[in-house]
Structures are given as C-alpha cells and as structure tokens.
Design a protein around this motif. Structure first.
Motif, PDB file in Angstrom:
ATOM      1  N   UNK A  47      12.399  -5.229 -10.285  1.00 55.02           N
ATOM      2  CA  UNK A  47      12.111  -5.262  -8.843  1.00 55.02           C
ATOM      3  C   UNK A  47      10.952  -4.314  -8.514  1.00 55.02           C
ATOM      4  N   UNK A  48      10.905  -3.183  -9.163  1.00 53.54           N
ATOM      5  CA  UNK A  48       9.858  -2.180  -8.958  1.00 53.54           C
ATOM      6  C   UNK A  48       8.484  -2.782  -9.253  1.00 53.54           C
ATOM      7  N   UNK A  49       8.381  -3.462 -10.382  1.00 56.76           N
ATOM      8  CA  UNK A  49       7.105  -4.073 -10.760  1.00 56.76           C
ATOM      9  C   UNK A  49       6.684  -5.154  -9.754  1.00 56.76           C
ATOM     10  N   UNK A  50       7.644  -5.894  -9.265  1.00 57.02           N
ATOM     11  CA  UNK A  50       7.320  -6.924  -8.281  1.00 57.02           C
ATOM     12  C   UNK A  50       6.851  -6.293  -6.969  1.00 57.02           C
ATOM     13  N   UNK A  51       7.475  -5.198  -6.581  1.00 59.33           N
ATOM     14  CA  UNK A  51       7.073  -4.500  -5.362  1.00 59.33           C
ATOM     15  C   UNK A  51       5.652  -3.976  -5.492  1.00 59.33           C
ATOM     16  N   UNK A  52       5.320  -3.375  -6.624  1.00 57.78           N
ATOM     17  CA  UNK A  52       3.972  -2.858  -6.822  1.00 57.78           C
ATOM     18  C   UNK A  52       2.944  -3.982  -6.820  1.00 57.78           C
ATOM     19  N   UNK A  53       3.277  -5.094  -7.450  1.00 55.32           N
ATOM     20  CA  UNK A  53       2.355  -6.237  -7.467  1.00 55.32           C
ATOM     21  C   UNK A  53       2.138  -6.776  -6.055  1.00 55.32           C
ATOM     22  N   UNK A  54       3.220  -6.822  -5.266  1.00 54.00           N
ATOM     23  CA  UNK A  54       3.126  -7.317  -3.888  1.00 54.00           C
ATOM     24  C   UNK A  54       2.297  -6.374  -3.025  1.00 54.00           C
ATOM     25  N   UNK A  55       2.549  -5.073  -3.144  1.00 52.32           N
ATOM     26  CA  UNK A  55       1.774  -4.097  -2.388  1.00 52.32           C
ATOM     27  C   UNK A  55       0.292  -4.181  -2.744  1.00 52.32           C
ATOM     28  N   UNK A  56      -0.003  -4.342  -4.029  1.00 48.67           N
ATOM     29  CA  UNK A  56      -1.385  -4.432  -4.476  1.00 48.67           C
ATOM     30  C   UNK A  56      -2.074  -5.656  -3.884  1.00 48.67           C
ATOM     31  N   UNK A  57      -1.370  -6.765  -3.892  1.00 47.26           N
ATOM     32  CA  UNK A  57      -1.929  -8.007  -3.345  1.00 47.26           C
ATOM     33  C   UNK A  57      -2.169  -7.894  -1.837  1.00 47.26           C
ATOM     34  N   UNK A  58      -1.185  -7.332  -1.131  1.00 46.39           N
ATOM     35  CA  UNK A  58      -1.291  -7.244   0.326  1.00 46.39           C
ATOM     36  C   UNK A  58      -2.299  -6.179   0.759  1.00 46.39           C
ATOM     37  N   UNK A  59      -2.480  -5.163  -0.068  1.00 50.43           N
ATOM     38  CA  UNK A  59      -3.424  -4.095   0.275  1.00 50.43           C
ATOM     39  C   UNK A  59      -4.851  -4.626   0.364  1.00 50.43           C
ATOM     40  N   UNK A  60      -5.127  -5.693  -0.369  1.00 51.68           N
ATOM     41  CA  UNK A  60      -6.481  -6.262  -0.360  1.00 51.68           C
ATOM     42  C   UNK A  60      -6.653  -7.414   0.614  1.00 51.68           C
ATOM     43  N   UNK A  61      -5.618  -7.701   1.409  1.00 54.29           N
ATOM     44  CA  UNK A  61      -5.681  -8.835   2.329  1.00 54.29           C
ATOM     45  C   UNK A  61      -6.329  -8.484   3.657  1.00 54.29           C
ATOM     46  N   UNK A  62      -6.482  -9.492   4.499  1.00 54.86           N
ATOM     47  CA  UNK A  62      -7.102  -9.299   5.820  1.00 54.86           C
ATOM     48  C   UNK A  62      -6.152  -8.651   6.812  1.00 54.86           C
ATOM     49  N   UNK A  63      -4.842  -8.854   6.620  1.00 61.27           N
ATOM     50  CA  UNK A  63      -3.843  -8.313   7.540  1.00 61.27           C
ATOM     51  C   UNK A  63      -3.259  -7.020   6.982  1.00 61.27           C
ATOM     52  N   UNK A  64      -3.207  -6.007   7.796  1.00 59.76           N
ATOM     53  CA  UNK A  64      -2.715  -4.696   7.372  1.00 59.76           C
ATOM     54  C   UNK A  64      -1.192  -4.668   7.363  1.00 59.76           C
ATOM     55  N   UNK A  65      -0.613  -4.392   6.207  1.00 63.65           N
ATOM     56  CA  UNK A  65       0.843  -4.307   6.083  1.00 63.65           C
ATOM     57  C   UNK A  65       1.320  -2.940   6.557  1.00 63.65           C
ATOM     58  N   UNK A  66       2.344  -2.935   7.429  1.00 61.47           N
ATOM     59  CA  UNK A  66       2.902  -1.691   7.947  1.00 61.47           C
ATOM     60  C   UNK A  66       4.214  -1.306   7.277  1.00 61.47           C
ATOM     61  N   UNK A  67       5.004  -2.308   6.906  1.00 59.27           N
ATOM     62  CA  UNK A  67       6.347  -2.032   6.385  1.00 59.27           C
ATOM     63  C   UNK A  67       6.746  -3.098   5.384  1.00 59.27           C
ATOM     64  N   UNK A  68       7.091  -2.663   4.170  1.00 57.63           N
ATOM     65  CA  UNK A  68       7.652  -3.566   3.175  1.00 57.63           C
ATOM     66  C   UNK A  68       9.143  -3.262   3.049  1.00 57.63           C
TER      67      UNK A  68
END
Length: 341
Positions: free
Chosen positions: A98-119
């Motif tokens: 689960x940890x690895x999936x969370x890091x991969x998701x954060x990495x993907x969203x960090x480079x997106x157009x929409x700013x993520x506030x809460x995972x």
C-alpha cells in the motif's frame, strides 16, 4: 524537494520505534523521515541518531524538550521539506504494498494540473488479542482512485470520520491554514484532521490498507482508563474544536457536504466526551458534562440545539441516572459490535 515527509513523534519509544521506522524506510529517497524525540528519558534519542547516521539522506533526528504529541507534530510540520506530510505514531507501522502505491499516486498527482490537498487511505485497528482486525474504509463515502471535491462526496455517515492515520495533507496547506496543535495535551490528532478541512478543495482516496494502528499497550492514550484519567484534556480538545467550528462557520458552510461532515465529526467527539464523563457516575464528572454543554450553548445556541436534540443526541443525553445507564448500555453494545476502543 522530497515527495513525502513523515513525522514520527517519539516519547520513550525505544521498545517499538524500530518496527515503525523500518516499515517507512521502504519508501527510499522519495521520503523524508523526521524522528521527533520529544524529551524522551530512555534510548529513543540514541536510536533516532543511529538511524539518521545510517540513512543520512532519508532520516533526520530532531531532539526537543518534552511538549507532548501536538508539540512533536508541530515540530515535524516546521521541519518538513516534502511536498506532502504524514504523521505515523511510533508504535504503529505501514504496509509495504500500500505504501508503494501511495507514493506512486502522490508522484503522479504532484505533476498534474490540479493541486492535491488531501490523500485518504484506509487504516487497520491492530488490536491485541483479536484474530480479525477491523479495517476503517471510506469507499462508501468517497470516489475511489480519482480526484474529487466536496461536491463529489457520496455520504457523510455519523461516526465514520477521518483520523490522523488515514490522512496525508499537502505540507504547504498545513502551514497556510495556521495549524498549531496545543502542547502537553492528548487527543490533538482530532484537531490535526479537523482544522485544515475548510482549506481542502481537491482530494483523492486510495482503497488500500496502508496504516496499522496498534492498540494494546496499557499506557496507551486510547485505553479507556487512561482516557478517563485524562478527561480534562479530552474536554479541552472538544472545546477547541467547538471554537474553531463556530469561528469559521462561514467558510465551513460554503460547501454543504463539508459542513455536514465537520458537524458530524464535532458531534461524535462531543458524544465521546459525554459518554466518558458518565462512565464514572460522579458528581464531579456530571458537573463537567453540564459545563461542556453549557460551553457549547454559550458559543452557539444553534449548534447546541443540533447536538443536544439530534436523533443520536436524544439517546446520548438522556436525563437522570436511568437515562445514563441506557446510554452506557448502548455504547457498550456498539463497542462490542464495531470493536472500537
């Protein structure tokens, strides 16, 4: 900049902190682990320094005078260099997949157009003596594996709320919202999750069992006897949440689902305070219970009416000794069914 900063508040944690830290090291160079030694009197500081020396690009040991859990979290936020921020208590741990999936998701969203506030992710009640562990999931509340806003929240059920274990906030948001947890006070994790919510716009939910929340130590703050001995701190946190809700009601009510959720959260925290106060049916505790309700009434009469006379409130605040016995019987039944502490 690191992707994720993880603060580990530690106080006399020598017996179990290594398991926690080892589970987090799997994140590698994307992660910054901040071990915050909160004035420990055992080998906690020494262990923290050993990890920092062995993993200098990942682990940072921070030593400070004792100020309590909230103070340690504040220190973590102040020292974090990661884009996102997570708190992991020193007796808990995380699951690698689960940890690895969370890091991969954060990495993907960090480079997106929409700013993520809460995972948001699931956490597991790892309670000693139980073969099957309860998983706190949010798949009926939130859309799964997609960015969403408060308008997309599907349900805001009573008693099913986020805990610190399920939340990863954007670090800058925590700073911009002015979050500052009180020192020398337990149960401030409720404030940690509650206060930033009016500033949260974009969220993402991963339906993975990431965080393992250990319940079993006799000195643990969620042990019912310990909670009873620290009831004044529970009440203090409760009042601070009332203050924040009332003072920021305009911002909170600007989004209907957020308002429902934050009211439900405040209602359940108040219910917990009330039930704890009648567990030991003393004059002093009954006076504290009345004082808490009077405090809410003075802050906002409308809020008091909503809490006191909701469907749940009619059962929680039943008058007289007989009413209090009925309330406690219902509480014990729910605790046996849902296995919460």
């Amino acid at each position: 900049m690191k992707l994720l900063s993880i603060a580990i508040p530690c106080y006399n944690s020598e017996a179990y902190m290594s398991k926690c830290i080892d589970s987090l090291l799997v994140g590698g160079e994307e992660v910054e682990i901040l071990i915050v030694d909160d004035g420990s009197k055992d080998r906690t500081a020494e262990i923290a320094d050993e990890y920092a020396k062995k993993y200098p690009t990942i682990v940072k040991a921070i030593h400070k005078p004792n100020g309590g859990h909230g103070s340690a979290v504040n220190t973590g936020i102040e020292n974090a260099t990661g884009l996102f921020f997570k708190v992991v208590d020193s007796d808990d741990w995380v699951k690698e997949i689960a940890y690895r999936k969370i890091l991969a998701t954060l990495s993907e969203l960090a480079g997106g157009d929409t700013q993520l506030d809460l995972l948001i992710s699931n956490f597991v009640y790892n309670k000693v003596g139980e073969k099957r562990h309860k998983v706190m999931r949010y798949n009926r509340m939130f859309p799964v594996e997609k960015l969403f806003t408060w308008e997309d929240v599907m349900r805001t059920p009573k008693g099913h709320y986020l805990l610190m274990h399920s939340a990863i906030y954007r670090t800058k948001l925590l700073r911009e919202c002015g979050l500052k947890l009180p020192e020398h006070t337990f149960y401030v994790d409720n404030i940690y999750v509650f206060n930033p919510l009016p500033f949260v716009k974009n969220m993402y939910y991963l339906d993975v069992n990431f965080y393992y929340y250990y319940i079993g130590r006799e000195d643990q703050s969620v042990n019912q006897q310990i909670m009873l001995s620290r009831i004044d701190q529970q009440i203090r946190v409760n009042k601070l949440m009332v203050d924040y809700y009332v003072e920021n009601i305009g911002m909170i009510k600007s989004q209907c689902n957020r308002h429902k959720y934050m009211f439900n959260y405040l209602e359940i925290i108040t219910a917990i305070s009330s039930i704890l106060l009648i567990t030991e049916d003393t004059k002093e505790n009954l006076a504290k219970r009345k004082e808490l309700l009077d405090y809410i009434k003075d802050k906002s009469f409308l809020l008091y009416l909503k809490i006191r006379y909701s469907i749940e409130g009619t059962y929680i605040y039943l008058p007289g000794k007989g009413g209090r016995k009925i309330t406690l019987a219902g509480y014990k039944l729910l605790r046996n069914i849902f296995h919460f502490n």
